[in-house]
Structures are given as structure tokens and as C-alpha cells.
Design an enzyme around this catalytic site. Sequence first.
Site, PDB file in Angstrom:
ATOM      1  N   ASP A 195       0.815  -1.225   0.000  1.00 44.59           N
ATOM      2  CA  ASP A 195       0.000   0.000   0.000  1.00 44.59           C
ATOM      3  C   ASP A 195       0.844   1.269   0.000  1.00 44.59           C
ATOM      4  O   ASP A 195       0.315   2.377   0.076  1.00 44.59           O
ATOM      5  CB  ASP A 195      -0.944   0.011   1.209  1.00 44.59           C
ATOM      6  CG  ASP A 195      -0.204   0.031   2.541  1.00 44.59           C
ATOM      7  OD1 ASP A 195       1.037  -0.151   2.537  1.00 44.59           O
ATOM      8  OD2 ASP A 195      -0.855   0.234   3.582  1.00 44.59           O
ATOM      9  N   GLY A 196       2.179   1.136  -0.089  1.00 45.27           N
ATOM     10  CA  GLY A 196       3.054   2.302  -0.091  1.00 45.27           C
ATOM     11  C   GLY A 196       3.732   2.570   1.233  1.00 45.27           C
ATOM     12  O   GLY A 196       4.667   3.362   1.312  1.00 45.27           O
ATOM     13  N   GLU A 197       3.275   1.920   2.290  1.00 49.53           N
ATOM     14  CA  GLU A 197       3.926   2.051   3.594  1.00 49.53           C
ATOM     15  C   GLU A 197       5.289   1.372   3.538  1.00 49.53           C
ATOM     16  O   GLU A 197       5.534   0.501   2.701  1.00 49.53           O
ATOM     17  CB  GLU A 197       3.032   1.392   4.645  1.00 49.53           C
ATOM     18  CG  GLU A 197       3.354   1.712   6.087  1.00 49.53           C
ATOM     19  CD  GLU A 197       2.370   1.065   7.049  1.00 49.53           C
ATOM     20  OE1 GLU A 197       2.826   0.367   7.972  1.00 49.53           O
ATOM     21  OE2 GLU A 197       1.144   1.243   6.847  1.00 49.53           O
ATOM     22  N   ARG A 249       9.872  26.787   4.887  1.00 51.25           N
ATOM     23  CA  ARG A 249       9.224  28.027   4.452  1.00 51.25           C
ATOM     24  C   ARG A 249       7.964  28.323   5.264  1.00 51.25           C
ATOM     25  O   ARG A 249       7.472  29.442   5.263  1.00 51.25           O
ATOM     26  CB  ARG A 249       8.891  27.952   2.950  1.00 51.25           C
ATOM     27  CG  ARG A 249      10.102  28.194   2.061  1.00 51.25           C
ATOM     28  CD  ARG A 249       9.808  27.952   0.601  1.00 51.25           C
ATOM     29  NE  ARG A 249       9.712  26.539   0.298  1.00 51.25           N
ATOM     30  CZ  ARG A 249       9.580  26.051  -0.942  1.00 51.25           C
ATOM     31  NH1 ARG A 249       9.496  26.890  -1.963  1.00 51.25           N
ATOM     32  NH2 ARG A 249       9.524  24.753  -1.147  1.00 51.25           N
ATOM     33  N   GLN A 250       7.472  27.326   5.970  1.00 51.79           N
ATOM     34  CA  GLN A 250       6.313  27.531   6.857  1.00 51.79           C
ATOM     35  C   GLN A 250       6.840  27.835   8.266  1.00 51.79           C
ATOM     36  O   GLN A 250       6.708  27.036   9.182  1.00 51.79           O
ATOM     37  CB  GLN A 250       5.435  26.287   6.857  1.00 51.79           C
ATOM     38  CG  GLN A 250       4.891  25.912   5.475  1.00 51.79           C
ATOM     39  CD  GLN A 250       4.064  24.651   5.517  1.00 51.79           C
ATOM     40  OE1 GLN A 250       3.270  24.436   6.423  1.00 51.79           O
ATOM     41  NE2 GLN A 250       4.246  23.789   4.517  1.00 51.79           N
ATOM     42  N   HIS A 286      15.717  28.265   5.977  1.00 50.43           N
ATOM     43  CA  HIS A 286      15.031  29.365   5.283  1.00 50.43           C
ATOM     44  C   HIS A 286      14.920  30.590   6.189  1.00 50.43           C
ATOM     45  O   HIS A 286      14.919  31.729   5.704  1.00 50.43           O
ATOM     46  CB  HIS A 286      13.641  28.903   4.827  1.00 50.43           C
ATOM     47  CG  HIS A 286      12.953  29.887   3.940  1.00 50.43           C
ATOM     48  ND1 HIS A 286      13.448  30.235   2.706  1.00 50.43           N
ATOM     49  CD2 HIS A 286      11.813  30.610   4.102  1.00 50.43           C
ATOM     50  CE1 HIS A 286      12.645  31.122   2.147  1.00 50.43           C
ATOM     51  NE2 HIS A 286      11.651  31.365   2.974  1.00 50.43           N
ATOM     52  N   LYS A 288      10.707  42.562  -4.102  1.00 53.53           N
ATOM     53  CA  LYS A 288       9.716  41.891  -4.953  1.00 53.53           C
ATOM     54  C   LYS A 288       8.347  41.912  -4.307  1.00 53.53           C
ATOM     55  O   LYS A 288       8.201  41.930  -3.088  1.00 53.53           O
ATOM     56  CB  LYS A 288      10.134  40.436  -5.237  1.00 53.53           C
ATOM     57  CG  LYS A 288      10.118  39.516  -4.020  1.00 53.53           C
ATOM     58  CD  LYS A 288      10.613  38.123  -4.375  1.00 53.53           C
ATOM     59  CE  LYS A 288      10.657  37.227  -3.137  1.00 53.53           C
ATOM     60  NZ  LYS A 288      11.241  35.911  -3.402  1.00 53.53           N
ATOM     61  N   GLY A 331      11.488  31.194 -10.791  1.00 52.74           N
ATOM     62  CA  GLY A 331      10.804  32.370 -11.320  1.00 52.74           C
ATOM     63  C   GLY A 331      11.389  33.667 -10.798  1.00 52.74           C
ATOM     64  O   GLY A 331      11.706  34.583 -11.569  1.00 52.74           O
TER      65      GLY A 331
END
Length: 327
Positions: free
Chosen positions: A49-51, A107-108, A141, A208, A241
Site C-alpha cells: 500500500d506504499g507504507e 518556508r512555513q 530558510h 519583490k 521564477g
Amino acid sequence: MIHSHRMELFACRASVDFASKVIDTLNAIRDEGTPALHLGELQVSPFSDGEFQPQFVESVRGATVYILQSTIPPADNLMELLLTIDAAKRASADKVIAVMPYFGWARQDRKDRPRVAIGAKLVANLLKAAGADRVMTCDLHADQIQGFFDIPVDHVYASKVFVPFLRAKHIENLSIAAPDMGGAKRANSYAKHLTTAESECGVIICHKTRERANVVSEIKAIGEVEGRNVVIVDDMIDTAGTLCKAAEVLKGKGALSVRACATHGLLSGSAVQKIHASALEEVFITDSIPHPELEGDPKIKVVSLTGVFASIIDKVYNYEPISPDFM
């Protein structure tokens, strides 16, 4: 120094190559006669299942265990690190140190909008809850993320490798640019180290405004740009960007050339194509995030951080001061 416990190094799947190079450097700098280190065997068993379940194939009882993993997307990389730390503690390791060349979710770092998570604080809590005794990382960050931890954090800077690298290029009329106001401190630090008796390194700040996350609407450059060879310094390149737009603005204002140094090359989406099509002459990133596909790339060059992390690991293990490794 004689230790009552040994050093063991393991790597989760996202950082195996980085860990192998760290071990090569450690073996080169350790005292002659000291037993050679090797990359410990860590087996990860998948479920349908991906575990998945990490398992130490060799004993870590009583050892100081260093686990290397950059927590890049997907979130499985963070989960693998947490499970591996937990496995080490349950296998009676004396200390478990998480070595995270790239600390994801950084970034959080604050509640900048209503009803959002502070992901960096949550990750700090998870690492401690899993059993980490210490964290080593590079170019967070935001510096204040160190205060999110209730365990020691060794926060090193890529300037340790980038500054000598830029010095060796002998770039005339050099100016360092910050891609946003938050990077002003980093730009000033680089400029201070790159200023010589013959030539002063200038500082340019790019201001910016964003329409939304990853979309920049306008950039203005503050400082002397005309006739300067500019190097933009940042902690990461995600979609590229901002970087490419900043390079375009700087060239438009008369910069002779524009280069960039960024610690963490996330390079998501079409970032590489944007860089190749941009006004940037060269882009330098570190190997904190693996990019084997960039070997031989004409514009994007990879500078290794493995020597910096090997030095920090060795000094922390031997209870030696690490302040000389900060720049």
C-alpha cells in the site's frame, strides 16, 4: 579522544550518495590508526500500500548514530527519517543525530496568514518526538527556526564553500545581490567576506511583490548595478521564477553579468529550462539535494557540502569547538 561508544553512520534513501562522500571525507580527516568508517546497512521494507519500514541490519547498541537525510518532497522522505530515528532509539543507540543537509517545510516558519500551519515547528517537534538528540542542517530558510527546537541544532552555512569558490573565480567589479528583503543579511555577509583591499564588493537588494506563492509580479533593484558583475545569493531555488526575473531586471539596469549561488536546488517544474533560457550566466547550487542529471550541465554547477558536514560530524563527536566552521 577515546570514546566509550562508537560512531555509526547511516543514510536514508534520499541521501545515500551524499552520505557516502561524507564518509570518504571523514576517513581522510580522522587520525591515522583510527578504524575506518563505513556506511551502515539500512534496509527499507516496502508494503504493497506504499507504507515502508526501515530496519538496521547491524547492531547500533550503545553507539552514536548519525542518520543522513534531506527531507525533500515527497513527504515519505521526512517519514523515513522519523521512522529510522525511532528504530535507532528502540535498538538502544546511545545518541541519535539527524543530519539534514536540506531541512524541508522550512518556508512555513510563521503564521503569515489566518488559519495556516507552522510546518517548520511541527517538523522540529516530530524530530524530537521520534528520539533525535541533535540536528545538523544547512542554511535554514529562516534563522529563527533554530529556536523551534528543544534539542541542540548545528546550523551551518553554504557560504563556507561558496565564498572560497567565488574568490577563486576572481570576478572584477563584484556586487552581491539579495533576491528579496529577507536575504539582505546573507548578502551583506557575503559582501563582507568578498571585499578585498583592492576592491570593495557592493550590495544590491531586490524588492519583490508577489501575486501568490511562487508567482512574482514585480521586482525592483536597490543599489548600484550598472557596470557591475552581480552574484545573487539565496537559500534555495524552487521554480526559479524569482531568480530569472531578478537576473532580467539586473541586466536591464546595466549589470555586466549575472550569476547566482543558492544552497538548495529544489528545481521544481520547469526550473532548469527557465535557468537555461534566462539572462543568468552561471548558477551554483550545492549537493544538499541530489541532482545527478545536472552532471556536465553547461550553466548549472554543483558545489559539494560534504566536506563541511564531515568536519562538523567529526568535531561534534570529539567534543571539539565548531565555531571555525561557521562563515
